[in-house]
Design a protein around this motif. Structure first.
Motif, PDB file in Angstrom:
ATOM      1  N   VAL A  40    -106.493 -86.198   4.419  1.00  0.00           N
ATOM      2  CA  VAL A  40    -105.319 -85.286   4.499  1.00  0.00           C
ATOM      3  C   VAL A  40    -104.252 -85.509   3.587  1.00  0.00           C
ATOM      4  O   VAL A  40    -103.751 -86.843   3.446  1.00  0.00           O
ATOM      5  CB  VAL A  40    -104.691 -84.723   5.321  1.00  0.00           C
ATOM      6  CG1 VAL A  40    -103.674 -83.850   5.805  1.00  0.00           C
ATOM      7  CG2 VAL A  40    -106.660 -84.783   6.571  1.00  0.00           C
ATOM      8  N   PHE A  41    -103.571 -84.554   2.899  1.00  0.00           N
ATOM      9  CA  PHE A  41    -102.450 -84.944   1.978  1.00  0.00           C
ATOM     10  C   PHE A  41    -101.461 -83.698   2.261  1.00  0.00           C
ATOM     11  O   PHE A  41    -102.282 -82.233   2.299  1.00  0.00           O
ATOM     12  CB  PHE A  41    -103.397 -84.990   0.731  1.00  0.00           C
ATOM     13  CG  PHE A  41    -103.939 -86.280   0.063  1.00  0.00           C
ATOM     14  CD1 PHE A  41    -103.880 -87.432  -0.017  1.00  0.00           C
ATOM     15  CD2 PHE A  41    -106.015 -86.286   0.365  1.00  0.00           C
ATOM     16  CE1 PHE A  41    -104.566 -88.706  -0.377  1.00  0.00           C
ATOM     17  CE2 PHE A  41    -106.367 -87.092   0.195  1.00  0.00           C
ATOM     18  CZ  PHE A  41    -105.763 -88.314  -0.433  1.00  0.00           C
ATOM     19  N   ALA A 131     -96.307 -86.177   2.150  1.00  0.00           N
ATOM     20  CA  ALA A 131     -97.553 -87.515   3.170  1.00  0.00           C
ATOM     21  C   ALA A 131     -98.351 -87.332   3.112  1.00  0.00           C
ATOM     22  O   ALA A 131     -99.246 -86.496   2.334  1.00  0.00           O
ATOM     23  CB  ALA A 131     -97.094 -87.479   3.991  1.00  0.00           C
ATOM     24  N   VAL A 132     -99.472 -88.476   3.486  1.00  0.00           N
ATOM     25  CA  VAL A 132    -100.569 -88.652   3.344  1.00  0.00           C
ATOM     26  C   VAL A 132    -100.939 -89.537   4.796  1.00  0.00           C
ATOM     27  O   VAL A 132     -99.854 -90.035   5.497  1.00  0.00           O
ATOM     28  CB  VAL A 132    -101.107 -90.088   2.001  1.00  0.00           C
ATOM     29  CG1 VAL A 132    -102.642 -90.735   2.596  1.00  0.00           C
ATOM     30  CG2 VAL A 132    -101.159 -89.967   1.146  1.00  0.00           C
ATOM     31  N   PHE A 133    -101.348 -87.969   5.105  1.00  0.00           N
ATOM     32  CA  PHE A 133    -101.975 -88.926   6.492  1.00  0.00           C
ATOM     33  C   PHE A 133    -103.174 -89.624   6.922  1.00  0.00           C
ATOM     34  O   PHE A 133    -104.229 -89.080   6.675  1.00  0.00           O
ATOM     35  CB  PHE A 133    -102.384 -87.305   7.567  1.00  0.00           C
ATOM     36  CG  PHE A 133    -101.221 -86.562   7.710  1.00  0.00           C
ATOM     37  CD1 PHE A 133    -100.748 -86.805   8.557  1.00  0.00           C
ATOM     38  CD2 PHE A 133    -100.668 -85.462   6.751  1.00  0.00           C
ATOM     39  CE1 PHE A 133     -99.311 -85.930   8.590  1.00  0.00           C
ATOM     40  CE2 PHE A 133     -99.429 -84.564   6.668  1.00  0.00           C
ATOM     41  CZ  PHE A 133     -98.395 -85.317   8.335  1.00  0.00           C
ATOM     42  N   ALA A 134    -103.228 -90.250   7.358  1.00  0.00           N
ATOM     43  CA  ALA A 134    -104.242 -91.081   7.019  1.00  0.00           C
ATOM     44  C   ALA A 134    -105.067 -91.606   9.161  1.00  0.00           C
ATOM     45  O   ALA A 134    -104.486 -91.925   9.163  1.00  0.00           O
ATOM     46  CB  ALA A 134    -103.838 -92.988   6.639  1.00  0.00           C
ATOM     47  N   THR A 135    -105.940 -91.858   8.354  1.00  0.00           N
ATOM     48  CA  THR A 135    -106.432 -92.759   9.653  1.00  0.00           C
ATOM     49  C   THR A 135    -106.820 -94.651   9.710  1.00  0.00           C
ATOM     50  O   THR A 135    -106.557 -94.758   9.097  1.00  0.00           O
ATOM     51  CB  THR A 135    -108.564 -92.278  10.077  1.00  0.00           C
ATOM     52  OG1 THR A 135    -109.115 -92.747   8.875  1.00  0.00           O
ATOM     53  CG2 THR A 135    -108.718 -90.890   9.199  1.00  0.00           C
ATOM     54  N   ALA A 165    -103.637 -90.212  10.938  1.00  0.00           N
ATOM     55  CA  ALA A 165    -103.751 -88.843  10.765  1.00  0.00           C
ATOM     56  C   ALA A 165    -104.066 -87.622  12.256  1.00  0.00           C
ATOM     57  O   ALA A 165    -103.611 -88.708  13.106  1.00  0.00           O
ATOM     58  CB  ALA A 165    -105.521 -89.422  11.055  1.00  0.00           C
ATOM     59  N   VAL A 166    -103.806 -86.890  11.515  1.00  0.00           N
ATOM     60  CA  VAL A 166    -103.206 -85.805  13.068  1.00  0.00           C
ATOM     61  C   VAL A 166    -104.647 -84.325  12.862  1.00  0.00           C
ATOM     62  O   VAL A 166    -105.542 -84.590  11.773  1.00  0.00           O
ATOM     63  CB  VAL A 166    -102.296 -85.757  13.518  1.00  0.00           C
ATOM     64  CG1 VAL A 166    -101.081 -86.384  13.969  1.00  0.00           C
ATOM     65  CG2 VAL A 166    -101.592 -84.756  11.765  1.00  0.00           C
TER      66      VAL A 166
END
Length: 208
Positions: A40-41, A131-135, A165-166
């Motif tokens: 997700v970006f 943002a970068v959403f990361a696991t 990550a969300v």
């Protein structure tokens, strides 16, 4: 970005223009392996982010939506009015045998202005932050990519974060594949934004 917006509003809102694959990104490595991972970006207007990832070898799909806020199943109108905490974002499904997560993140930085804390290009306001959403598994890779990108611009200037990550919430159907399905209207955003010039100023070479 609603379907009824007049041309003047379209041109004064954030211009969304498509990105190109990052320079040096490897080509697709053979046929589809059947494996799937997601990333997700958030990079301002989700139409632009989606268009960029849709064109990369190894990407299976890119879905426009929202991430990072507290409101469940938000609408586009709720997010742009503010108060939900969400960013416009894109969920990318990719084949890791054909394109690596690191390649996706490395390319993403070059399609945004990571020195801007208040939005992206003509997209201004909290919902247009990057943002970068990361696991948990992705985070070390994303952080390493961020450090490498920040080294060329200066760590203090590089404000776009890697966030945990969300849940991702898809946007309304009329936002999906917008650049492909509405090329004339999408071009209106591109012409009114100055995105390419800003990317050239930040990164030293024009990016679409």
């Amino acid at each position: 970005m609603s379907r009824a917006l007049p041309l003047l509003v379209l041109l004064t809102l954030a211009a969304c223009s498509p990105g190109e694959p990052a320079e040096g990104a490897p080509p697709a490595a053979g046929p589809d392996s059947g494996r799937r991972e997601t990333a997700v970006f958030a990079g301002g207007c989700f139409w632009s982010v989606e268009s960029h990832f849709d064109r990369l070898p190894g990407v299976i799909s890119a879905v426009s939506g929202f991430a990072g806020g507290s409101t469940a199943s938000p609408s586009y109108d709720q997010v742009v009015r503010g108060g939900t905490g969400h960013l416009e974002a894109v969920q990318v499904t990719f084949d890791p045998a054909r394109v690596s997560y690191r390649t996706l993140v490395d390319g993403f930085w070059r399609t945004i202005d990571p020195t801007d804390p208040a939005g992206q290009f003509c997209d201004r306001g909290p919902s247009y932050g990057a943002a970068v959403f990361a696991t948990a598994a992705q985070r070390p890779i994303a952080e390493a990519s961020r450090r490498a990108a920040a080294a060329s611009l200066g760590e203090r200037r590089f404000v776009t974060p890697v966030r945990s990550a969300v849940r991702f919430w898809p946007a309304e159907a009329y936002h999906q594949d917008f650049a492909r399905l509405n090329p004339a209207r999408y071009a209106g955003y591109s012409r009114g934004c100055g995105r390419q010039a800003r990317l050239a100023a930040v990164w030293g070479s024009p990016r679409a």
